[in-house]
Design an enzyme around this catalytic site. Sequence first.
Site, PDB file in Angstrom:
ATOM      1  N   ASP A  98      47.089 -70.020 -57.153  1.00 26.59           N
ATOM      2  CA  ASP A  98      47.887 -70.925 -57.976  1.00 26.59           C
ATOM      3  C   ASP A  98      47.203 -71.195 -59.313  1.00 26.59           C
ATOM      4  O   ASP A  98      45.996 -71.028 -59.463  1.00 26.59           O
ATOM      5  CB  ASP A  98      48.105 -72.250 -57.242  1.00 26.59           C
ATOM      6  N   GLU A  99      48.001 -71.634 -60.267  1.00 33.73           N
ATOM      7  CA  GLU A  99      47.519 -72.151 -61.550  1.00 33.73           C
ATOM      8  C   GLU A  99      46.395 -71.280 -62.130  1.00 33.73           C
ATOM      9  O   GLU A  99      45.286 -71.751 -62.379  1.00 33.73           O
ATOM     10  CB  GLU A  99      47.042 -73.598 -61.383  1.00 33.73           C
ATOM     11  N   ALA A 100      46.715 -70.008 -62.318  1.00 37.99           N
ATOM     12  CA  ALA A 100      45.732 -69.056 -62.842  1.00 37.99           C
ATOM     13  C   ALA A 100      46.118 -68.657 -64.266  1.00 37.99           C
ATOM     14  O   ALA A 100      46.872 -67.694 -64.464  1.00 37.99           O
ATOM     15  CB  ALA A 100      45.664 -67.822 -61.942  1.00 37.99           C
TER      16      ALA A 100
END
Length: 643
Positions: free
Chosen positions: A359-361
Site C-alpha cells: 500500500d501507499e507506495a
Amino acid sequence: MIKRKTTFAILALFLIGSLQAQETEKHLSVIPKPAEMTLKEGDFSLNEETYIFAESDQSRKSADIFNNFLDKLYGIRLPISALEQDRPSIELSVTTDEHDTNESYQLDVDKTHISISGSEKGIFYGLQTSLQLISQTNGTLTLPAVSIKDKPEFGYRGIMLDVGRHFFEVAEIKKMIDLMAYFKFNKMHWHLTEDQGWRLEIKKYPKLTEIGAWRDSTIIGQYWDYDPFIYDGVKHGGFYTQEEAREIVKYAADRMITVIPEIELPGHSSAALAAYPEFGSFKTDGYEPKDGKPLTGSVMAMNEKGEPYDNDLNTAVPGYWGVHPNIYGVKEETFQFLEDILMEVMDIFPSEYIHIGGDEAPKDHWKTSSISQDLIKKENLEDEHELQSYFITRIEKFLNENNRKLIGWDEILEGGLAPNATVMSWRGEKGGIAAAKMNHDVIMTPNSHMYFDHYQAEDKTTEPVAIGGFLPLEKVYHYTPRPEALTADQQTHILGVQANLWTEYIATNNKLEYHLFPRALALAEVAWMGSQRKDYQEFTANRLPKRLAELEQLQVFYRVPEAEVTISTDERSGRHMIAIRPLVKGSNVYYTVDGHKADQTGNLYTGSFFAPITGPEQESLTLRYIVITPEGRQSNEFSSTIQ
C-alpha cells in the site's frame, strides 16, 4: 443512543425487556452468539470437585487455558484427567463431522455434566462458550442446562496490530491474544515493519534492528497540527528477537490463533532503508558508494522539508507519520535482500499467508531512476504501476515456491494483480469487490467500518487524540462483509473480516485496549454470526453488559460506552420523560439538564424522570451525563439533545 416512545408503550416494552434481560443475563449472554441454542431445565454446579476429562494432548492444553481464565475470573482451577471418573465433569470428546467446519462444536449441559465435542478447535471454542455461560450467585458457580450447536460464518476472523509506529511488549501482546481467543478470533495480523520502525530480528541483516528499530524523536500531536512539526525528543523503539516472535506464535497457536506477519514492500520502507540504503531506489540515476564503502545512511530518506537525513546524526528513521517517498529499488540485489528476509520470516511463522503490504507506495523515485526505467522497457511494462505489479508478482512467486500465499492491501490491484494473491480491501469495499470478481480471495477491512484507530464519538474533544474518522460501536456491529454487488459465487471469495489497529496515536497498552474494546465484541459477532441473525438492541441490552463487567474484572481498559437514553412522552401532561440505561452492569449515572458539566456532584440517576419544562425561547435542552462503573472507572462526558 436515543430512543423515543410513548409512556404506555415504553412501560410495556420495559416489562417485557426486563423479563427477557433476566433470562438472557442468566443463560444467553455469550459473545459471539451461538448459531443454535436450546435451554433446558436446571443448572450445573461448578466447583473445585468438578474435573475435566480430556483424552488428547491438545484438549488438555485447551483445558489448561480454560483453567487460566477460570482462575482469573473466579479464583478456582479444575483438575484435568485423561481417565474418566464417576463424578461431575466437563467431558471433552474429539470428533469429526464431514458436514461441519473444523471450528464447529456441540455443547451440552445438564445437572451432572458438561459435554463438549468437535474438532480440537471446536473443543477450544466450546470451552470459551462454557466460560461465558458461568454465573456466580453468593459464591456459587452455575451453568444453565443448555444444548448448543455452533460454528462460525467466516473462516477468517482477524485483528491487525501495528507495532511499527509504537512498540508493544510481549506480555501486552499475549494479553491481547488471550482476549481475542476468548471471543473466538482466529487471526492476528502482525504489522512488523514501517517507515518509523523495523520490529523483527533478521539475523542476516542485523542493522535492520540495530538502526531500523529506533527513532530519536516522535512528533507531538496530530500530523497536521504543526508546520513545522514539533518533536518530543524522546528515543522510541524496540524489536522482537526471533525467539520472542516464536514464543508469541506458539502462544497464539495454543489458543487457535494464527499469527500472520507483515513485511512492508515496496513502500513504507524508510526504517529498512535507513539501515541498508543500497537496496533503495534513488531520485538520481545511478548509485555511487562513498570511497567505495557502503553508505551508513539513506541518501533518499527525506524529512518533512524534502531534505535528506544523515544517518551519522542518528536521525535516519523518521519520527513523523504520513506517506513517505522512500521505496525499495528493483535491482536484483534488492530482491535477494527481500528474499533473504522472507526466508527467515517463514522460518518463524508457519502461517500459510505472508502479508507484504503493497500500500501507499509513491513511485516518484522509480520515475527518475534509470534502473527502474530500464526494467520497465525490458519487461514491456506500461508504467510504474505495472512495475509495482511486477515487483509484487516476483515476491509472490518466491512465496508460492515456498508453499506460502501472499496477502496485500488493495493497492496491489494497481497495474494488475499477482496471480494467486489474496486482497485486503481497506479503501472501502471497491478493491475487494474487484478482486472477488476476478476470482481472488478477499478479506474485508474497509476503513469506513474496520479502522479501530478512529474516534468513538462525534465530539472529538471528549476523546483522546486519534487519527480521525468516527467509528461508533453500532456501526461496527451493522457491518456486512459480503457486498450485495457480488453474486453468490463471487461472495464465496470473501474469506472473512478484520479490524485494524494502526498505532500512530496509540502509544500505550491502555489506549490500545480503549480503542479495541468494546468494538472488538461487535466485530466478534460480525465475524462469527454473519449478517442474518444480528440484533444490535438484543446485543447491547442482554449480552454486552455482562461481558463488559467481565472485562473490567480482567483489568482491560475498555472504553465505557454511551448509555441507552430513552425519551418518552407522557400522554397526560405532554412532558418528556427520560430513562438512562448504562451498558456496564451495576454502574452509576450522574446527569445534569441545566447546561452544567456532568460530574459526580450532579444528579444521581435512580429511575426515569421528567425533563424540565422549557420556556418559549428555549426549544430544547441538553442532557449531560457520565457513567461510573462498579470498579470506579469514569466514562467521558456524553450528551443528548432533548427537543
